[in-house]
Design a protein around this motif. Structure first.
Motif, PDB file in Angstrom:
ATOM      1  N   GLN A 441       0.795  -1.228   0.000  1.00 18.10           N
ATOM      2  CA  GLN A 441       0.000   0.000   0.000  1.00 18.10           C
ATOM      3  C   GLN A 441       0.827   1.278   0.000  1.00 18.10           C
ATOM      4  O   GLN A 441       0.265   2.370  -0.002  1.00 18.10           O
ATOM      5  CB  GLN A 441      -0.922   0.016   1.234  1.00 18.10           C
ATOM      6  CG  GLN A 441      -1.968  -1.091   1.242  1.00 18.10           C
ATOM      7  CD  GLN A 441      -2.697  -1.162   2.577  1.00 18.10           C
ATOM      8  OE1 GLN A 441      -2.109  -0.978   3.641  1.00 18.10           O
ATOM      9  NE2 GLN A 441      -4.006  -1.450   2.528  1.00 18.10           N
ATOM     10  N   ILE A 442       2.133   1.175   0.025  1.00 23.81           N
ATOM     11  CA  ILE A 442       2.936   2.397   0.101  1.00 23.81           C
ATOM     12  C   ILE A 442       2.801   3.214  -1.178  1.00 23.81           C
ATOM     13  O   ILE A 442       2.431   2.701  -2.237  1.00 23.81           O
ATOM     14  CB  ILE A 442       4.428   2.104   0.366  1.00 23.81           C
ATOM     15  CG1 ILE A 442       5.059   1.387  -0.822  1.00 23.81           C
ATOM     16  CG2 ILE A 442       4.627   1.335   1.649  1.00 23.81           C
ATOM     17  CD1 ILE A 442       6.572   1.353  -0.785  1.00 23.81           C
ATOM     18  N   ASN A 443       3.124   4.481  -1.075  1.00 29.81           N
ATOM     19  CA  ASN A 443       3.183   5.370  -2.231  1.00 29.81           C
ATOM     20  C   ASN A 443       4.526   5.139  -2.929  1.00 29.81           C
ATOM     21  O   ASN A 443       5.571   5.530  -2.413  1.00 29.81           O
ATOM     22  CB  ASN A 443       3.046   6.819  -1.768  1.00 29.81           C
ATOM     23  CG  ASN A 443       3.025   7.798  -2.923  1.00 29.81           C
ATOM     24  OD1 ASN A 443       3.608   7.557  -3.972  1.00 29.81           O
ATOM     25  ND2 ASN A 443       2.361   8.928  -2.725  1.00 29.81           N
ATOM     26  N   VAL A 444       4.488   4.507  -4.088  1.00 32.86           N
ATOM     27  CA  VAL A 444       5.739   4.158  -4.773  1.00 32.86           C
ATOM     28  C   VAL A 444       6.489   5.408  -5.215  1.00 32.86           C
ATOM     29  O   VAL A 444       7.722   5.416  -5.255  1.00 32.86           O
ATOM     30  CB  VAL A 444       5.468   3.214  -5.959  1.00 32.86           C
ATOM     31  CG1 VAL A 444       6.771   2.856  -6.673  1.00 32.86           C
ATOM     32  CG2 VAL A 444       4.795   1.926  -5.475  1.00 32.86           C
ATOM     33  N   LYS A 445       5.765   6.472  -5.506  1.00 33.10           N
ATOM     34  CA  LYS A 445       6.444   7.725  -5.863  1.00 33.10           C
ATOM     35  C   LYS A 445       7.280   8.220  -4.679  1.00 33.10           C
ATOM     36  O   LYS A 445       8.393   8.719  -4.859  1.00 33.10           O
ATOM     37  CB  LYS A 445       5.418   8.785  -6.265  1.00 33.10           C
ATOM     38  CG  LYS A 445       4.609   8.443  -7.503  1.00 33.10           C
ATOM     39  CD  LYS A 445       5.486   8.268  -8.718  1.00 33.10           C
ATOM     40  CE  LYS A 445       4.654   7.943  -9.955  1.00 33.10           C
ATOM     41  NZ  LYS A 445       5.493   7.578 -11.124  1.00 33.10           N
ATOM     42  N   ALA A 446       6.753   8.074  -3.467  1.00 28.08           N
ATOM     43  CA  ALA A 446       7.517   8.469  -2.285  1.00 28.08           C
ATOM     44  C   ALA A 446       8.743   7.580  -2.128  1.00 28.08           C
ATOM     45  O   ALA A 446       9.820   8.054  -1.716  1.00 28.08           O
ATOM     46  CB  ALA A 446       6.633   8.381  -1.037  1.00 28.08           C
ATOM     47  N   LEU A 447       8.596   6.294  -2.439  1.00 29.70           N
ATOM     48  CA  LEU A 447       9.748   5.392  -2.385  1.00 29.70           C
ATOM     49  C   LEU A 447      10.805   5.822  -3.389  1.00 29.70           C
ATOM     50  O   LEU A 447      12.009   5.866  -3.070  1.00 29.70           O
ATOM     51  CB  LEU A 447       9.288   3.959  -2.666  1.00 29.70           C
ATOM     52  CG  LEU A 447      10.399   2.905  -2.848  1.00 29.70           C
ATOM     53  CD1 LEU A 447      11.280   2.818  -1.622  1.00 29.70           C
ATOM     54  CD2 LEU A 447       9.771   1.537  -3.169  1.00 29.70           C
ATOM     55  N   GLN A 448      10.382   6.155  -4.592  1.00 27.45           N
ATOM     56  CA  GLN A 448      11.329   6.606  -5.602  1.00 27.45           C
ATOM     57  C   GLN A 448      12.032   7.895  -5.183  1.00 27.45           C
ATOM     58  O   GLN A 448      13.240   8.063  -5.404  1.00 27.45           O
ATOM     59  CB  GLN A 448      10.603   6.790  -6.941  1.00 27.45           C
ATOM     60  CG  GLN A 448      10.112   5.486  -7.543  1.00 27.45           C
ATOM     61  CD  GLN A 448       9.193   5.695  -8.735  1.00 27.45           C
ATOM     62  OE1 GLN A 448       8.462   6.700  -8.814  1.00 27.45           O
ATOM     63  NE2 GLN A 448       9.211   4.774  -9.680  1.00 27.45           N
ATOM     64  N   GLU A 449      11.283   8.793  -4.580  1.00 28.12           N
ATOM     65  CA  GLU A 449      11.887  10.042  -4.097  1.00 28.12           C
ATOM     66  C   GLU A 449      12.920   9.759  -3.018  1.00 28.12           C
ATOM     67  O   GLU A 449      13.992  10.381  -2.978  1.00 28.12           O
ATOM     68  CB  GLU A 449      10.803  10.973  -3.559  1.00 28.12           C
ATOM     69  CG  GLU A 449       9.894  11.554  -4.638  1.00 28.12           C
ATOM     70  CD  GLU A 449       8.717  12.317  -4.053  1.00 28.12           C
ATOM     71  OE1 GLU A 449       8.666  12.463  -2.805  1.00 28.12           O
ATOM     72  OE2 GLU A 449       7.833  12.761  -4.833  1.00 28.12           O
TER      73      GLU A 449
END
Length: 465
Positions: A441-449
């Motif tokens: 459920q994590i925000n993958v965009k936040a992971l990429q950032e």
């Protein structure tokens, strides 16, 4: 009288530790997973069944995958920080371009063990050696992992965690948790393992100059002769005619159609990647034992061949074998996305990319002594969904056991790529805990950032370019 099974009495298993994140396996992926997860002060544990961390970086292999097929560096972040620490103590080379492997990074196995452990302890990771994962702890519904069951000298115990990262290379945790897994090609055939061994007293300048000056005598695969005239540290792949001559003249049993020699960081030291045991299942102890025994038997004839036929080996002497078989392929999870050969060869972009790779599809064929190599010409993305196993929550898989086909696994299995996946898995676990959500459920965009903020390299999707 032969017994098919015995019944063990039920027991109460003590909980030895509880963590925010538990990493199982201390190889290239596990090392960076634990370091990434621990950066914000989370309680992170790492369990390893050997007495050291580093995995395949400790068996004499170079690290492949830092450079892309266009010569650019495509893996940075924590993997590069680890190499920098190694270089500071003379334990790693630069990333050297290689016409066959794109790039090679030589590492000293003993330095890897020391530096990796130092970095983990500095980060506050709780490391436990000599401990095997023999089971899992699931919730009542059987769809969420809560921890693992371990076995060690002190007996059986449980380790609990909010999130578990499987970096065993063999999907040991995922398999025991009920995640669907696959092995091998369409016939179940898996790439054969190799027992690396080390030879000293080699005149590596004589070897490289012989190849450079007499290319018709010392033919190499894909690597042009002039490469050896320019590089003091190198990989030799080829010399097939010499192997054929040794077989004919001396009846030597050499289980490989190619000579594979890797220079070490120490002068006169080389590592040999030529033993090859077909039919080994790296998830079966008896099969692994057979593989270890057979590989050791193969070393004598290979060593005899090298001394008698390969220039520079005239005064060479045997020094050591690797501490364990190098396993190329075992289980692969079935995840939310199964990465495939077309993804690699089409240089595919993924909006949820968490790492970039460029190593070719490299398959040591299960049924013969040869190898299949296919290049894509550039880079390809590894999607986050391939790290997420079906049917089980709170579990992430990193390393060669991610969700791929047999062919795609042949490309993503090298160590620099596994380290990049490990960093992504650790950061994903950290985000999930901070946001109190599952890894799915994590925000993958936040992971990429987060990855980019810590120096990792990711491409911009074509839709955003």
């Amino acid at each position: 009288m032969q017994h098919d099974a015995i019944h063990e009495p039920a027991r109460s298993t003590p909980v030895r530790a509880e963590y925010d994140v538990l990493v199982v396996g201390g190889g290239p992926a596990g090392l960076t997973s634990a370091l990434a997860a621990a950066e914000d002060g989370l309680r992170v544990g790492l369990v390893e069944n050997r007495s050291f961390v580093g995995g395949n970086m400790t068996i004499g292999l170079p690290v492949l995958g830092f450079l892309g097929q266009k010569g650019n560096q495509i893996i940075e972040g924590l993997p590069q920080k680890f190499i920098d620490r190694l270089k500071a103590r003379g334990g790693a080379s630069e990333h050297r371009p290689c016409p066959l492997h794109m790039g090679i990074t030589l590492v000293e196995p003993e330095a890897v063990k020391t530096v990796a452990l130092d970095m983990l302890l500095e980060a506050g990771v709780d490391v436990t050696f000599y401990t095997a994962c023999v089971g899992v702890v699931m919730n009542e519904a059987g769809d969420t992992i809560r921890g693992i069951i371990t076995e060690g000298k002190d007996g059986r115990s449980a380790i609990l965690a909010k999130i578990v990262i499987d970096c065993t290379g063999d999907a040991d945790v995922a398999y025991r948790a009920g995640v669907p897994c696959e092995k091998g090609d369409e016939h179940g055939g898996m790439q054969p393992p190799t027992l690396m061994f080390c030879i000293a007293g080699v005149d590596t300048d004589k070897l490289r100059n012989s190849i450079a000056v007499q290319p018709r005598t010392y033919l190499t695969d894909f690597i042009p002769a002039e490469y050896f005239g320019q590089n003091h540290q190198f990989i030799v792949v080829g010399l097939r005619e010499l192997i054929a001559k040794a077989r004919e003249e001396r009846g030597l049993e050499i289980p490989n159609e190619r000579t594979i020699i890797i220079t070490g960081l120490r002068s006169g030291e080389v590592w040999i990647n030529m033993t090859r045991v077909k039919g080994v299942d790296g998830t079966d102890s008896r099969s692994l034992s057979m593989g270890e025994i057979e590989a050791r038997h193969q070393i004598d004839d290979i060593f005899t061949y090298l001394k008698a036929y390969v220039p520079g080996f005239e005064n060479a002497y045997f020094t050591k074998t690797a501490p364990f078989l190098g396993i190329r392929e075992t289980r692969r999870i079935v995840g939310d996305y199964v990465m495939n050969q077309d993804d690699v060869l089409s240089c595919r972009y993924f909006n949820e990319a968490i790492a970039v790779a460029s190593y070719p599809i490299d398959i040591h064929r299960p049924g013969d002594d040869g190898c299949t190599l296919i290049w894509c010409g550039d880079c390809y993305d590894i999607p986050y969904r391939s790290l997420l196993p079906k049917k089980v929550e709170q579990l992430i898989v990193a390393g060669r056991a991610i969700s791929t086909t047999h062919e795609a696994m042949g490309a993503i299995r090298v160590m620099a790529t596994c380290m990049a996946m490990g960093e992504a898995a650790g950061r994903a676990a950290k985000l999930a805990i901070r946001e109190d959500v599952s890894p799915r459920q994590i925000n993958v965009k936040a992971l990429q950032e987060d990855l980019r903020a810590h120096g990792a390299y990711l491409r911009t999707p074509l839709s955003q370019a």
